[in-house]
Design a protein around this motif. Structure first.
Motif, PDB file in Angstrom:
ATOM      1  N   GLN A  22      -1.881 -14.251 -39.291  1.00 48.64           N
ATOM      2  CA  GLN A  22      -1.073 -14.664 -40.423  1.00 48.64           C
ATOM      3  C   GLN A  22       0.137 -15.459 -39.938  1.00 48.64           C
ATOM      4  OE1 GLN A  22      -0.296 -11.202 -42.897  1.00 48.64           O
ATOM      5  NE2 GLN A  22      -2.020 -11.734 -44.205  1.00 48.64           N
ATOM      6  N   ASN A  23       0.869 -16.024 -40.895  1.00 50.96           N
ATOM      7  CA  ASN A  23       1.967 -16.940 -40.584  1.00 50.96           C
ATOM      8  C   ASN A  23       2.918 -16.426 -39.518  1.00 50.96           C
ATOM      9  OD1 ASN A  23       1.887 -19.241 -42.623  1.00 50.96           O
ATOM     10  ND2 ASN A  23       1.599 -17.454 -43.915  1.00 50.96           N
ATOM     11  N   GLY A  24       3.599 -17.363 -38.876  1.00 50.61           N
ATOM     12  CA  GLY A  24       4.657 -17.102 -37.917  1.00 50.61           C
ATOM     13  C   GLY A  24       4.951 -18.380 -37.159  1.00 50.61           C
ATOM     14  N   TYR A  25       6.220 -18.803 -37.161  1.00 49.09           N
ATOM     15  CA  TYR A  25       6.597 -20.077 -36.550  1.00 49.09           C
ATOM     16  C   TYR A  25       7.980 -19.920 -35.938  1.00 49.09           C
ATOM     17  CZ  TYR A  25       3.097 -21.279 -40.049  1.00 49.09           C
ATOM     18  OH  TYR A  25       1.968 -21.292 -40.829  1.00 49.09           O
ATOM     19  N   LEU A  26       8.098 -20.135 -34.650  1.00 46.48           N
ATOM     20  CA  LEU A  26       9.412 -20.103 -34.004  1.00 46.48           C
ATOM     21  C   LEU A  26       9.809 -21.528 -33.651  1.00 46.48           C
ATOM     22  CD1 LEU A  26      11.686 -18.192 -32.941  1.00 46.48           C
ATOM     23  CD2 LEU A  26      10.716 -18.599 -30.681  1.00 46.48           C
ATOM     24  N   LEU A  35      12.952 -18.095 -36.449  1.00 45.45           N
ATOM     25  CA  LEU A  35      11.645 -17.504 -36.705  1.00 45.45           C
ATOM     26  C   LEU A  35      11.389 -17.549 -38.209  1.00 45.45           C
ATOM     27  CD1 LEU A  35       9.103 -16.028 -35.737  1.00 45.45           C
ATOM     28  CD2 LEU A  35      10.399 -13.871 -35.919  1.00 45.45           C
ATOM     29  N   PHE A  36      10.418 -18.367 -38.596  1.00 44.85           N
ATOM     30  CA  PHE A  36      10.093 -18.523 -40.009  1.00 44.85           C
ATOM     31  C   PHE A  36       8.865 -17.694 -40.376  1.00 44.85           C
ATOM     32  CE2 PHE A  36      12.281 -22.535 -39.009  1.00 44.85           C
ATOM     33  CZ  PHE A  36      13.178 -22.624 -40.062  1.00 44.85           C
ATOM     34  N   ASP A  37       8.950 -17.000 -41.498  1.00 42.97           N
ATOM     35  CA  ASP A  37       7.824 -16.326 -42.151  1.00 42.97           C
ATOM     36  C   ASP A  37       6.961 -15.500 -41.202  1.00 42.97           C
ATOM     37  OD1 ASP A  37       8.685 -17.324 -44.510  1.00 42.97           O
ATOM     38  OD2 ASP A  37       6.913 -18.509 -44.946  1.00 42.97           O
ATOM     39  N   PRO A  38       7.542 -14.458 -40.601  1.00 41.97           N
ATOM     40  CA  PRO A  38       6.735 -13.618 -39.707  1.00 41.97           C
ATOM     41  C   PRO A  38       5.756 -12.757 -40.494  1.00 41.97           C
ATOM     42  CG  PRO A  38       8.939 -12.690 -39.941  1.00 41.97           C
ATOM     43  CD  PRO A  38       8.946 -13.999 -40.680  1.00 41.97           C
ATOM     44  N   GLY A  39       4.492 -13.118 -40.447  1.00 41.22           N
ATOM     45  CA  GLY A  39       3.452 -12.329 -41.086  1.00 41.22           C
ATOM     46  C   GLY A  39       2.990 -11.203 -40.182  1.00 41.22           C
ATOM     47  N   GLU A  40       2.006 -10.464 -40.658  1.00 48.00           N
ATOM     48  CA  GLU A  40       1.450  -9.353 -39.907  1.00 48.00           C
ATOM     49  C   GLU A  40       0.996  -9.817 -38.522  1.00 48.00           C
ATOM     50  OE1 GLU A  40      -2.345  -6.267 -40.475  1.00 48.00           O
ATOM     51  OE2 GLU A  40      -1.715  -7.622 -42.082  1.00 48.00           O
ATOM     52  N   MET A  46       4.093 -13.194 -30.504  1.00 51.34           N
ATOM     53  CA  MET A  46       5.236 -13.610 -29.700  1.00 51.34           C
ATOM     54  C   MET A  46       5.029 -13.237 -28.242  1.00 51.34           C
ATOM     55  SD  MET A  46       8.461 -12.739 -32.222  1.00 51.34           S
ATOM     56  CE  MET A  46       9.684 -13.169 -30.961  1.00 51.34           C
ATOM     57  N   ALA A  47       4.504 -12.039 -28.001  1.00 54.25           N
ATOM     58  CA  ALA A  47       4.228 -11.623 -26.625  1.00 54.25           C
ATOM     59  C   ALA A  47       3.186 -12.535 -25.989  1.00 54.25           C
ATOM     60  CB  ALA A  47       3.775 -10.166 -26.601  1.00 54.25           C
ATOM     61  N   ARG A  48       2.153 -12.886 -26.743  1.00 55.42           N
ATOM     62  CA  ARG A  48       1.109 -13.770 -26.213  1.00 55.42           C
ATOM     63  C   ARG A  48       1.655 -15.158 -25.901  1.00 55.42           C
ATOM     64  NH1 ARG A  48      -3.849 -14.302 -29.867  1.00 55.42           N
ATOM     65  NH2 ARG A  48      -4.745 -15.169 -27.955  1.00 55.42           N
ATOM     66  N   ALA A  49       2.683 -15.580 -26.656  1.00 51.73           N
ATOM     67  CA  ALA A  49       3.269 -16.902 -26.445  1.00 51.73           C
ATOM     68  C   ALA A  49       4.374 -16.893 -25.394  1.00 51.73           C
ATOM     69  CB  ALA A  49       3.831 -17.426 -27.770  1.00 51.73           C
ATOM     70  N   GLY A  50       4.657 -15.725 -24.816  1.00 54.63           N
ATOM     71  CA  GLY A  50       5.709 -15.642 -23.812  1.00 54.63           C
ATOM     72  C   GLY A  50       7.101 -15.651 -24.404  1.00 54.63           C
ATOM     73  N   LEU A  51       7.226 -15.215 -25.648  1.00 51.01           N
ATOM     74  CA  LEU A  51       8.520 -15.166 -26.327  1.00 51.01           C
ATOM     75  C   LEU A  51       8.994 -13.724 -26.427  1.00 51.01           C
ATOM     76  CD1 LEU A  51       7.615 -17.563 -29.280  1.00 51.01           C
ATOM     77  CD2 LEU A  51       8.929 -18.156 -27.230  1.00 51.01           C
ATOM     78  N   SER A  52      10.297 -13.548 -26.613  1.00 51.89           N
ATOM     79  CA  SER A  52      10.842 -12.202 -26.761  1.00 51.89           C
ATOM     80  C   SER A  52      11.793 -12.162 -27.951  1.00 51.89           C
ATOM     81  CB  SER A  52      11.588 -11.774 -25.496  1.00 51.89           C
ATOM     82  OG  SER A  52      12.891 -12.336 -25.453  1.00 51.89           O
ATOM     83  N   ALA A  53      12.204 -10.958 -28.313  1.00 51.09           N
ATOM     84  CA  ALA A  53      13.163 -10.801 -29.405  1.00 51.09           C
ATOM     85  C   ALA A  53      14.475 -11.513 -29.097  1.00 51.09           C
ATOM     86  CB  ALA A  53      13.406  -9.317 -29.660  1.00 51.09           C
ATOM     87  N   HIS A  54      14.795 -11.679 -27.828  1.00 56.53           N
ATOM     88  CA  HIS A  54      16.043 -12.349 -27.441  1.00 56.53           C
ATOM     89  C   HIS A  54      16.018 -13.840 -27.779  1.00 56.53           C
ATOM     90  CE1 HIS A  54      17.700  -8.878 -25.260  1.00 56.53           C
ATOM     91  NE2 HIS A  54      16.450  -8.627 -24.939  1.00 56.53           N
ATOM     92  N   ASP A  55      14.826 -14.386 -28.056  1.00 51.82           N
ATOM     93  CA  ASP A  55      14.718 -15.801 -28.418  1.00 51.82           C
ATOM     94  C   ASP A  55      15.051 -16.060 -29.880  1.00 51.82           C
ATOM     95  OD1 ASP A  55      13.778 -16.825 -25.879  1.00 51.82           O
ATOM     96  OD2 ASP A  55      11.875 -15.825 -26.298  1.00 51.82           O
ATOM     97  N   VAL A  56      15.186 -15.009 -30.676  1.00 49.93           N
ATOM     98  CA  VAL A  56      15.361 -15.156 -32.121  1.00 49.93           C
ATOM     99  C   VAL A  56      16.844 -15.081 -32.493  1.00 49.93           C
ATOM    100  CG1 VAL A  56      14.794 -14.213 -34.391  1.00 49.93           C
ATOM    101  CG2 VAL A  56      13.094 -14.126 -32.537  1.00 49.93           C
ATOM    102  N   THR A  57      17.354 -16.120 -33.142  1.00 45.86           N
ATOM    103  CA  THR A  57      18.723 -16.093 -33.668  1.00 45.86           C
ATOM    104  C   THR A  57      18.755 -16.159 -35.192  1.00 45.86           C
ATOM    105  OG1 THR A  57      18.958 -18.499 -33.447  1.00 45.86           O
ATOM    106  CG2 THR A  57      19.686 -17.143 -31.581  1.00 45.86           C
ATOM    107  N   VAL A  88      21.748 -12.064 -35.284  1.00 45.94           N
ATOM    108  CA  VAL A  88      20.509 -12.600 -35.845  1.00 45.94           C
ATOM    109  C   VAL A  88      20.714 -12.684 -37.360  1.00 45.94           C
ATOM    110  CG1 VAL A  88      18.040 -12.292 -36.183  1.00 45.94           C
ATOM    111  CG2 VAL A  88      19.098 -11.609 -34.010  1.00 45.94           C
ATOM    112  N   ARG A  89      20.689 -13.891 -37.904  1.00 44.19           N
ATOM    113  CA  ARG A  89      20.932 -14.076 -39.335  1.00 44.19           C
ATOM    114  C   ARG A  89      19.605 -14.025 -40.090  1.00 44.19           C
ATOM    115  NH1 ARG A  89      25.718 -18.720 -38.925  1.00 44.19           N
ATOM    116  NH2 ARG A  89      27.085 -17.407 -37.651  1.00 44.19           N
TER     117      ARG A  89
END
Length: 307
Positions: A22-26, A35-40, A46-57, A88-89
């Motif tokens: 489902q949707n998800g776009y960083l 991070l737009f529209d995080p779906g299920e 994010m883990a598969r893409a090599g991203l972490s929670a620290h990348d999200v503002t 994180v806003r």
């Protein structure tokens, strides 16, 4: 290093498939991560893409249909678990605040205080984003929904040949940029004489909507336009009924708005990867720029600045 790119975490609409989350776009934009529209399933993507929670503002939700928000609890809890320290806003339609509260506190966990809420209302809302401007406008969907536009301010680029011709060198160049004019070669040299306008880069994120004026306003001059294309033209009546766009309509928006790169996404489960040429052909009938058929975990760079 400055990074401006879209990381696509999911491309399915209401129903995920074997090949589409489902949707998800960083959108990574220098030091910001929107991070737009995080779906299920977004947390795992994010883990598969090599991203972490620290990348999200920024955590931006267009509306509260499940395929656009059911990943919120996992993302929020990951922000807390990983000890993210920066703000994180969370940006979402005020009309759906009840759903936000349920998602924000969906289960027991050790909470975090870094998330600040920015409910959206009215015909236009802006959220501060450092030197950038995040603007939201309402769209046409069965539930309250907003599209987003990220823009950096316009600036000016220096013209080396003109600086040399008028004798502006070294530290005087920085002073000219700060103050707007300097004395050189016995005369006053203004910034306008030795520079040219440089439009700020822009990105637009437009999900579930019928065609409406705000779709075109958000997309105007976008270097990167991420837009839903749930259906193909044979299902145009269905798209209208459910408040969605076709690939042909997405192409029309990109063309009329003067976008540069068009990213088609949010595909109905009725279509498979074999339908990619049909989506591209529909959009290309109206839009002559670069068109990307979104795939999970694809990275799309923001185009280089216009000359």
């Amino acid at each position: 290093m400055s990074i401006r790119e879209l990381v696509i975490l999911g491309t399915a609409s209401a129903v995920p498939t074997r090949h589409r989350n489902q949707n998800g776009y960083l959108l990574r934009w220098d030091g910001e991560g929107l991070l737009f529209d995080p779906g299920e399933g977004t947390q795992r993507q994010m883990a598969r893409a090599g991203l972490s929670a620290h990348d999200v503002t920024f955590l931006c939700v267009t509306h509260f249909h499940g395929d656009h928000c059911l990943g919120v609890p996992g993302v929020v809890q990951r922000i807390a678990r990983d000890g993210v320290r920066h703000e994180v806003r969370a940006v979402f339609p005020a009309a759906g605040e009840e759903y936000w509260r349920r998602l924000r506190h969906a289960s027991a966990f050790k909470d975090t205080g870094v998330i600040t809420e920015w409910p959206l209302s009215g015909e236009e809302a802006t959220v501060p984003a450092g030197e950038l401007t995040l603007t939201a406008r309402p769209l046409s969907h069965p539930v309250p929904s907003y599209g987003y536009r990220l823009a950096e301010p316009d600036s000016r680029r220096m013209i080396p040949a003109e600086l040399e011709r008028l004798g502006v060198r070294g530290p005087e160049i920085a002073r000219l940029q700060r103050e707007g004019s300097v004395r050189a070669g016995g005369r006053t040299v203004t910034l306008a004489e030795v520079s040219a306008p440089r439009p700020g880069q822009k990105a637009a994120f437009i999900m579930d909507t019928r065609l409406c004026d705000n779709v075109f306003a958000l997309a105007e001059g976008a270097d990167l336009l991420i837009i839903e294309s749930t259906f193909l033209t044979p299902e145009a009546a269905l798209a209208e009924d459910y408040g969605h766009l076709t690939a042909a309509q997405a192409g029309r928006v990109a063309a009329e708005a003067g976008a540069r790169t068009l990213v088609l996404t949010h595909f109905s489960e009725r279509y498979g990867d074999e339908d990619e040429p049909r989506f591209l052909a529909e959009a290309a009938a109206a839009f002559q720029g670069e068109i990307v058929f979104a795939r999970d975990l694809l990275r799309v760079p923001v185009p280089k600045r216009r000359p």
